[in-house]
Design a protein around this motif. Sequence first.
Motif, short mmCIF file in Angstrom:
data_model
loop_
_atom_site.label_atom_id
_atom_site.label_comp_id
_atom_site.label_asym_id
_atom_site.label_seq_id
_atom_site.Cartn_x
_atom_site.Cartn_y
_atom_site.Cartn_z
N GLN A 1 -4.45 -11.33 3.94
CA GLN A 1 -3.10 -10.57 3.69
C GLN A 1 -2.08 -10.95 4.86
OE1 GLN A 1 -3.40 -6.30 4.79
NE2 GLN A 1 -2.39 -5.61 2.88
N ASN A 2 -0.91 -11.04 4.03
CA ASN A 2 0.29 -11.46 5.07
C ASN A 2 0.69 -10.07 5.57
OD1 ASN A 2 2.79 -12.15 5.74
ND2 ASN A 2 3.39 -13.13 4.16
N PRO A 3 0.55 -10.31 6.92
CA PRO A 3 1.01 -9.05 7.72
C PRO A 3 2.24 -8.52 7.60
CG PRO A 3 0.67 -10.93 9.19
CD PRO A 3 0.32 -11.48 8.00
N LYS A 4 3.13 -9.41 7.36
CA LYS A 4 4.72 -8.93 7.16
C LYS A 4 4.75 -8.38 5.61
CE LYS A 4 6.58 -12.32 10.54
NZ LYS A 4 7.29 -13.69 10.60
N ILE A 5 4.31 -9.00 4.72
CA ILE A 5 4.52 -8.75 3.33
C ILE A 5 2.89 -8.26 2.76
CG2 ILE A 5 5.35 -9.30 0.76
CD1 ILE A 5 6.84 -11.56 2.23
N TYR B 1 -0.93 -12.04 -0.19
CA TYR B 1 -2.22 -12.74 0.31
C TYR B 1 -2.16 -14.25 0.50
CZ TYR B 1 -4.05 -8.07 -0.19
OH TYR B 1 -4.17 -6.67 -0.09
N ASN B 2 -2.19 -14.96 1.55
CA ASN B 2 -2.05 -16.20 1.77
C ASN B 2 -3.45 -16.81 1.67
OD1 ASN B 2 0.73 -15.90 2.02
ND2 ASN B 2 0.84 -15.46 4.01
N LYS B 3 -3.49 -18.20 1.07
CA LYS B 3 -4.72 -18.92 1.23
C LYS B 3 -4.94 -19.54 2.42
CE LYS B 3 -4.95 -22.68 -0.96
NZ LYS B 3 -5.13 -23.91 -1.98
N VAL B 4 -6.03 -19.43 3.04
CA VAL B 4 -6.08 -19.99 4.60
C VAL B 4 -7.33 -21.03 4.15
CG1 VAL B 4 -5.47 -18.00 5.70
CG2 VAL B 4 -7.91 -18.36 4.99
N PHE C 1 -11.01 -3.22 4.83
CA PHE C 1 -11.26 -2.56 6.13
C PHE C 1 -10.30 -1.30 6.22
CE2 PHE C 1 -9.63 -2.15 10.35
CZ PHE C 1 -10.69 -2.10 11.32
N ASP C 2 -10.64 -0.28 6.41
CA ASP C 2 -10.19 0.99 6.72
C ASP C 2 -9.49 1.42 5.29
OD1 ASP C 2 -9.42 3.34 7.68
OD2 ASP C 2 -7.83 2.49 8.79
N LYS C 3 -10.29 0.96 4.42
CA LYS C 3 -9.72 1.43 2.95
C LYS C 3 -8.55 0.60 2.36
CE LYS C 3 -11.22 6.19 2.84
NZ LYS C 3 -11.08 7.62 2.58
N GLU C 4 -8.43 -0.68 3.12
CA GLU C 4 -7.19 -1.38 2.93
C GLU C 4 -7.80 -2.70 2.41
OE1 GLU C 4 -3.39 -2.56 1.72
OE2 GLU C 4 -4.20 -0.62 2.33
N VAL C 5 -7.17 -3.48 1.48
CA VAL C 5 -7.70 -4.96 1.18
C VAL C 5 -6.95 -5.84 2.25
CG1 VAL C 5 -7.80 -6.88 -0.64
CG2 VAL C 5 -7.94 -4.46 -1.28
N VAL C 6 -7.85 -6.34 3.09
CA VAL C 6 -7.10 -7.47 4.10
C VAL C 6 -7.54 -8.73 3.67
CG1 VAL C 6 -7.75 -5.50 5.88
CG2 VAL C 6 -9.40 -7.18 5.33
N ALA C 7 -8.41 -8.98 2.76
CA ALA C 7 -8.81 -10.38 2.63
C ALA C 7 -9.40 -10.49 0.97
CB ALA C 7 -9.76 -10.97 3.52
N ILE C 8 -9.43 -11.67 0.60
CA ILE C 8 -9.95 -11.93 -0.78
C ILE C 8 -10.57 -13.18 -1.06
CG2 ILE C 8 -9.42 -11.99 -3.39
CD1 ILE C 8 -6.40 -10.87 -2.75
#
Length: 393
Positions: A309-313, A317-320, A383-390
């Motif tokens: 997940q992009n912390p600013k937007i 979600y940015n590919k890493v 994490f904490d009911k929020e999608v942080v990664a895919i």
Amino acid sequence: MRIFNYRTINFKITSGYIILILALILSAILLNNQINNLQSERNNLIRYDSSMRILSNNLERQILSMEASLHRFLITGDKDFLQDYNDELTTWEVNYTKLEGVVSDFNNGYEQLDIIQTGITKWIQTVGQPINQAAESDGYSSVMPLIDSGISRNLIESLQESFTTFRNTETEEIQKEIEHLNQKNSVLSLSLFIGLILLVVCTIGIFSMISKKISNSIKEVTEALRAMNSNTTEKNVRLISKTNDEVKDLIVVTNELLDSVERDQWYQENLNQIVTAYQGVDTLHELGDTLLKALTESIPVAYGAFYIQNPKILTQYNKVSSFANSDENIGDEIITKGKGLVGQSVKEKRILEYQSSLNHSHQVVTAFGTITVNHGLIIPILFDKEVVAILEL
């Protein structure tokens, strides 16, 4: 139909006992019939021996009585004795016929009976009838030589010898039949003994076979459970049921348990490998590469991509990191929430699975062109009911 396709252990054992009992009952019935037949034949011999002796003795006494009546008549001149002779003369053939009928049932003694009949007829024609005719004309002097010379006595003695020979011959034949019955009884006893031994052997063999199958199956299950407990269960090795009863059910459940344990072991082993691989990871790119590498070594993955997940937007979600078996970079660089399958998975916060079909396909663009994906899996990481990664595989 299940009762014909499924045989319980209790059914098999009960069937074995029923077969054994039926075999014993059948053996008892056959034995009883044979014993009754032997006893009936023995009783027939006893009855024949008794009837033969009684009738032959009566016939012999009747002839002797006829001779005695003639002697008394010649000595006394009393015609009552002559009447006694004539009475006996009319009945001896009846008694002879009775004796002949009894002998015919035994199928023996005809030759001796013919001799007896010939002897009686000869005595009557030689002695009896001449004396009877002489009595009517009072010419006693003409027949006295028959008595005085011993002609009558010789014929009677010869006749008595014939009766004795007849009875002795019949006694010997009866004894032979008794010995034959004894032999049949011995053979019957031996056959019964051998039959019972074979029945016992077959019964033991059948129950041993059933017990061996059950014990072998239980032994295999025990060894599989012991190996599973010691974490040495060989993969892809499963038990094979050789019966169609409760043991088969036990083997099926054991195989299901082995499958479950194998899956759990596989999951735990790969999870441990992934957790171990995380040690020393400092960047998100290293995290993505490590995760994809660990997954591709555990499951058959052709293409994979990991997004953070992009912390600013927060909706992007940015590919890493990415993986392709062609070593090419694949996948979009940015995923937006709600767009496409991956964006939909993020929006719904649930795993999505897709497979290619005639009406629908999922394609991946690589350096080699557009490739149709047969099977794909999109996994949102919360994490904490929020999608942080895919993670897409």
